[in-house]
Design an enzyme around this catalytic site. Structure first.
Site, PDB file in Angstrom:
ATOM      1  N   ASN A 163       0.886  -1.177   0.000  1.00 38.29           N
ATOM      2  CA  ASN A 163       0.000   0.000   0.000  1.00 38.29           C
ATOM      3  C   ASN A 163       0.917   1.218   0.000  1.00 38.29           C
ATOM      4  O   ASN A 163       1.516   1.541   1.021  1.00 38.29           O
ATOM      5  CB  ASN A 163      -0.884  -0.035   1.252  1.00 38.29           C
TER       6      ASN A 163
ATOM      7  N   LYS B  90       0.173   4.330  -0.374  1.00 40.54           N
ATOM      8  CA  LYS B  90      -0.436   5.564   0.143  1.00 40.54           C
ATOM      9  C   LYS B  90      -0.136   6.718  -0.825  1.00 40.54           C
ATOM     10  O   LYS B  90      -0.047   6.484  -2.030  1.00 40.54           O
ATOM     11  CB  LYS B  90       0.055   5.830   1.576  1.00 40.54           C
TER      12      LYS B  90
ATOM     13  N   HIS C 214      -9.373   1.251   4.853  1.00 38.36           N
ATOM     14  CA  HIS C 214      -8.091   1.433   5.544  1.00 38.36           C
ATOM     15  C   HIS C 214      -8.315   2.405   6.707  1.00 38.36           C
ATOM     16  O   HIS C 214      -9.127   3.328   6.607  1.00 38.36           O
ATOM     17  CB  HIS C 214      -7.050   1.989   4.567  1.00 38.36           C
TER      18      HIS C 214
ATOM     19  N   GLU D  93      -6.769   4.873   7.692  1.00 42.12           N
ATOM     20  CA  GLU D  93      -6.605   6.297   7.352  1.00 42.12           C
ATOM     21  C   GLU D  93      -7.863   6.836   6.676  1.00 42.12           C
ATOM     22  O   GLU D  93      -8.237   7.995   6.871  1.00 42.12           O
ATOM     23  CB  GLU D  93      -5.353   6.479   6.470  1.00 42.12           C
TER      24      GLU D  93
ATOM     25  N   GLU E  30      -5.463  -4.773  10.540  1.00 44.24           N
ATOM     26  CA  GLU E  30      -4.410  -3.781  10.732  1.00 44.24           C
ATOM     27  C   GLU E  30      -4.647  -3.016  12.029  1.00 44.24           C
ATOM     28  O   GLU E  30      -5.406  -2.023  12.043  1.00 44.24           O
ATOM     29  CB  GLU E  30      -4.397  -2.792   9.573  1.00 44.24           C
TER      30      GLU E  30
ATOM     31  N   GLY F 187       2.712   2.173  10.729  1.00 45.44           N
ATOM     32  CA  GLY F 187       3.712   3.230  10.579  1.00 45.44           C
ATOM     33  C   GLY F 187       4.413   3.600  11.877  1.00 45.44           C
ATOM     34  O   GLY F 187       5.093   4.615  11.947  1.00 45.44           O
TER      35      GLY F 187
ATOM     36  N   SER G  46       3.513  -2.251  10.267  1.00 48.69           N
ATOM     37  CA  SER G  46       4.967  -2.357  10.472  1.00 48.69           C
ATOM     38  C   SER G  46       5.557  -3.708  10.064  1.00 48.69           C
ATOM     39  O   SER G  46       6.504  -4.191  10.690  1.00 48.69           O
ATOM     40  CB  SER G  46       5.326  -2.018  11.924  1.00 48.69           C
TER      41      SER G  46
HETATM   42  P1  PGA Z   1       3.046   0.213   7.555  1.00 53.33           P
HETATM   43  O1  PGA Z   1       1.596   0.526   6.944  1.00 53.33           O
HETATM   44  O2  PGA Z   1       3.498  -1.095   6.985  1.00 53.33           O
HETATM   45  O3  PGA Z   1       3.912   1.358   7.115  1.00 53.33           O
HETATM   46  O4  PGA Z   1       2.889   0.142   9.046  1.00 53.33           O
HETATM   47  C1  PGA Z   1       0.646  -0.493   6.756  1.00 53.33           C
HETATM   48  C2  PGA Z   1      -0.628   0.059   6.171  1.00 53.33           C
HETATM   49  O5  PGA Z   1      -1.028   1.174   6.530  1.00 53.33           O
HETATM   50  O6  PGA Z   1      -1.289  -0.589   5.336  1.00 53.33           O
END
Ligand code: PGA
Length: 246
Positions: free
Chosen positions: A9, A11, A91, A93, A163, A169, A208
């Site tokens: 992903n 983003k 997601h 976000e 998630e 992140g 992560s």
């Molecule tokens: P990350 O993000 O691997 O940077 O923690 C995962 C995601 O938001 O899908």
């Protein structure tokens, strides 16, 4: 047997130069045992697809409508036309920043399925929700509301991604045991969705994930792959994730 999926992903990241460098590196991925998918920014779907024939491309979001007066929206019908294979829906976000709720997300899921896109439906709890104790009922709500009214013909088009928001992140990956416990719970809850075969539905972990922790996660029965943000941006790291996923 559920196939392992490694889904990047990206983003709102990656310049054209980054995409060129990424594509150069992953060109040499051969004989992969896993499904290797990337969701770039939608404007880069075609360029990434052209340059990287070892992966499938998809979108990070889509509208709950196919067309009309919806300025700035991303039509699932057009995504399909342009070669998208899948779409990520819900997601954290999108839920937190863009205030997308379960009703809207369910409409998006149904519209994406109608257009023959595979759907990765994301669920996850915040740290506060986890610490409040009853976070599993929140996950259950996100899962079952998101999948409302899907039909049996969509059975093979649904993928779930767990998630935990506190792991996205932050560098704080859920331990393999923590992740497995939630994945087993989600699989149990999926049994209530008549249209699906809970045993056959892939459940990915996200938050992560990187080459140093993917193997420990994938050793668990109910973890069928990963949704990866940061560690999917560099070709070397994405390639390693795919190669470690047998
Ligand atoms: P990350 O993000 O691997 O940077 O923690 C995962 C995601 O938001 O899908």
């Amino acid at each position: 047997m559920r196939k392992v999926h490694i889904v990047g992903n990206w983003k709102m990241n990656q310049s054209l130069a980054d995409i060129n460098a990424f594509s150069e590196t992953i060109r040499t991925m051969n004989d992969l045992k896993c499904e290797a998918w990337i969701a770039p920014q939608a404007i880069h779907l075609n360029i990434l697809q052209e340059k990287s024939n070892t992966i499938k491309v998809g979108a990070q979001n889509c509208s709950n409508q196919n067309s009309g007066a919806f300025t700035g929206e991303l039509s699932p019908e057009s995504l399909k036309d342009m070669g998208a294979h899948f779409v990520i829906i819900g997601h954290s976000e999108r839920r937190a920043i863009f205030k997308e709720d379960d009703i809207l997300l369910n409409q998006k899921v149904l519209k994406a399925l109608e257009n023959k896109l595979k759907v990765i439906l994301c669920v996850g709890e915040t740290l506060e929700e986890r610490e409040s104790g009853d976070f599993k009922s929140i996950l259950k709500g996100q899962l079952l509301n998101g999948l409302k009214d899907i039909s049996a013909s969509d059975k093979e088009s649904i993928i779930i991604a767990y998630e935990p928001v506190w792991a996205i992140g932050t560098g704080k990956v859920a331990s393999p045991e923590q992740a497995q416990e939630v994945h087993a719970f989600l699989r149990e809850e999926l049994k209530a969705v008549e249209a699906l075969d809970a045993q056959a539905t892939p459940i990915l972990y996200g938050g992560s994930v990187k080459p140093s922790n993917i193997e420990g996660l994938l050793e668990n029965t109910d973890i069928d792959g990963a949704l990866v943000g940061g560690a999917s941006l560099k070709g070397e790291s994405f390639k390693e994730l795919c190669e470690l996923s047998k």
